[in-house]
Design a protein around this motif. Structure first.
Motif, mmCIF file in Angstrom:
data_model
loop_
_atom_site.group_PDB
_atom_site.id
_atom_site.type_symbol
_atom_site.label_atom_id
_atom_site.label_comp_id
_atom_site.label_asym_id
_atom_site.label_seq_id
_atom_site.Cartn_x
_atom_site.Cartn_y
_atom_site.Cartn_z
ATOM 1 N N ASP A 130 7.782 9.594 1.481
ATOM 2 C CA ASP A 130 6.395 9.182 1.320
ATOM 3 C C ASP A 130 5.723 9.044 2.373
ATOM 4 O O ASP A 130 6.066 8.608 3.521
ATOM 5 C CB ASP A 130 6.418 7.897 0.498
ATOM 6 C CG ASP A 130 6.747 7.908 -1.054
ATOM 7 O OD1 ASP A 130 7.162 9.021 -1.408
ATOM 8 O OD2 ASP A 130 6.567 7.003 -1.827
ATOM 9 N N ASP A 131 4.330 9.412 2.474
ATOM 10 C CA ASP A 131 3.353 9.227 3.591
ATOM 11 C C ASP A 131 3.159 10.205 4.663
ATOM 12 O O ASP A 131 2.469 9.732 5.543
ATOM 13 C CB ASP A 131 3.545 7.833 4.219
ATOM 14 C CG ASP A 131 3.435 6.642 3.144
ATOM 15 O OD1 ASP A 131 2.979 7.011 1.845
ATOM 16 O OD2 ASP A 131 3.994 5.535 3.350
ATOM 17 N N HIS A 163 -4.311 7.001 0.324
ATOM 18 C CA HIS A 163 -3.388 5.917 -0.213
ATOM 19 C C HIS A 163 -3.963 4.861 -0.907
ATOM 20 O O HIS A 163 -3.679 3.595 -0.900
ATOM 21 C CB HIS A 163 -2.401 5.519 0.945
ATOM 22 C CG HIS A 163 -1.139 5.219 0.431
ATOM 23 N ND1 HIS A 163 -0.690 3.831 0.280
ATOM 24 C CD2 HIS A 163 0.063 5.758 0.676
ATOM 25 C CE1 HIS A 163 0.501 3.792 -0.220
ATOM 26 N NE2 HIS A 163 1.024 4.966 0.270
HETATM 27 ZN ZN LIG Z 1 3.021 5.603 0.389
#
Ligand SMILES: [Zn+2]
Length: 403
Positions: A131-132, A223
């Motif tokens: 993630d991210d 986000h």
């Molecule tokens: Zn995230």
């Protein structure tokens, strides 16, 4: 849905909910194979009774989707609360070894969601998600002046200690493990956060991932918590990454998985999505002239995921397992104690093989209609003898014995 929630409750021991902020092996079918050599999957089960006994396929079993965030050594801001968001390079390599030793095989989210898992007989599918889109997932090697280096084929080279570098190294040593991962991308982070040293390489990185069998997925523009967002912000946050990625890579490429949404913080409203958001998620919508369709949403907790062909399957609520020591160990305990039944492949993407009778927790959970709608063939076999049962009418398929 209620049953699924119960399962989540049961599996909750895997991890408490977290406020983490923080591919794709499409079957490379050789196209040049002579037609006569292509097995005719319609003619019957692929595996013999002996092979069924050996591999014990069960394609309505659970599939682990592992969730990773940061790959780093001695991060300065490490605390007890955020340590589950960190894995060292060695730990990630060891996790891959753990999976390999337990007969898992890496697949992408796309094949999982589409029900096109194509792995060798006897293997259990597993999915890695990151993630991210930080620099810890994909950084390219640079020279002393910060200029990216290229190999003899003119390709950028991932650093050995980023997630991709580790997966590539593991795959080199273990070619029978599959090689892919799903990267949930935030346009703002560009695989460059937190240093922001390689912002300019974002296009090259997205392309590199697709060229090398990985997936890029949708982790929203910035986000934001989609449970709290207005309907308009909700629609925008999901649509922008799709449009953004399509300006850099071909949206028709394998691995372009912006239709798979990783929910920031895993957040969705208590009681489920409200009508308008749910409608967008389920039926798609148009944003600034672009059709947006979400086919799956990933949570941040709750254990292994039901198979695509299990009645518990709910594509907008796909649970994940944290990639950290306690949660991986707990998952291992669930397997070893027989509390879950893993998905085990029969090696044939056109057939769904299940033992008959089913293990008790799977009774009544085969999605016969879904399997049929997908044009797949169900193969039921006796787990004690390997005997294959003749096809039956649906109303007789109860999940109990038919001997
Ligand atoms: Zn995230």
């Amino acid at each position: 849905m209620r049953k699924f929630v119960q399962i989540i409750m049961v599996l909750l021991v895997m991890m408490p909910p977290t406020g983490g902020w923080l591919a794709q092996t499409t079957s490379a079918m050789p196209t040049a194979v002579a037609a006569s050599l292509v097995p005719d999957h319609d003619s019957g089960p692929t595996l013999t009774p002996e092979e069924l006994l050996e591999y014990k396929p069960n394609e309505i079993g659970v599939v682990p989707v592992f969730m990773y965030h940061n790959i780093a050594e001695d991060p300065p801001d490490l605390t007890q609360e955020n340590e589950h968001l960190y894995r060292t390079a060695d730990e990630l390599y060891a996790d891959l070894q753990w999976l390999y030793d337990r007969n898992f095989y890496l697949i992408g989210m796309e094949d999982f969601v589409n029900g096109t898992i194509d792995i060798p007989a006897g293997k259990h599918p597993a999915i890695l998600t990151f993630d991210d889109s930080s620099s810890m997932h994909l950084s390219f090697q640079v020279d002393d002046n910060g200029v990216p280096l290229k190999d003899e084929n003119g390709e950028y080279m991932p650093t050995p200690d980023c997630a991709v570098g580790i997966i590539e190294a593991f795959a080199k040593d273990h070619p029978d493990f599959g090689k892919t991962a799903h990267f949930a991308v935030i346009p703002l982070f560009k695989f460059s956060w937190p240093e922001y040293a390689q912002d300019d390489l974002i296009g090259a990185k997205l392309q590199w991932l697709l060229d090398h069998g990985y997936e890029i997925g949708n982790h929203t523009s910035d986000h934001a918590d989609l449970a709290e967002a207005t309907v308009d912000d909700f629609a925008r946050s999901i649509a922008e990454p799709v449009i953004w990625a399509a300006t850099m890579v071909d949206p028709n490429s394998d691995g372009f998985a912006m239709n798979i949404l990783t929910l920031p913080f895993g957040a969705y409203p208590e009681g489920g999505w409200d009508d308008e958001k749910l409608d967008y998620l389920k039926n798609g919508y148009t944003w600034e002239g672009t059709e947006i369709k979400i086919d799956a949403a990933l949570l941040v907790c709750c254990g292994a995921s039901p198979s695509r062909w299990n009645g518990e399957w709910a594509p907008l609520w796909i649970p994940r397992i944290r990639g950290d020591d306690p949660d991986i160990a707990s998952f291992g305990d669930y397997i070893d104690n027989g509390w879950i039944t893993l998905y085990t492949s029969d090696g044939d993407p056109d057939t769904i093989a299940i033992p008959w009778p089913l293990p008790s927790e799977q009774v009544g959970e085969v999605d016969f209609d879904g399997i049929k709608e997908a044009g797949l063939k169900i193969v039921r076999y006796d787990p004690d003898s390997g005997r294959i049962y003749p096809p039956r009418e649906k109303h007789r398929l109860r999940g109990y014995t038919t001997k």
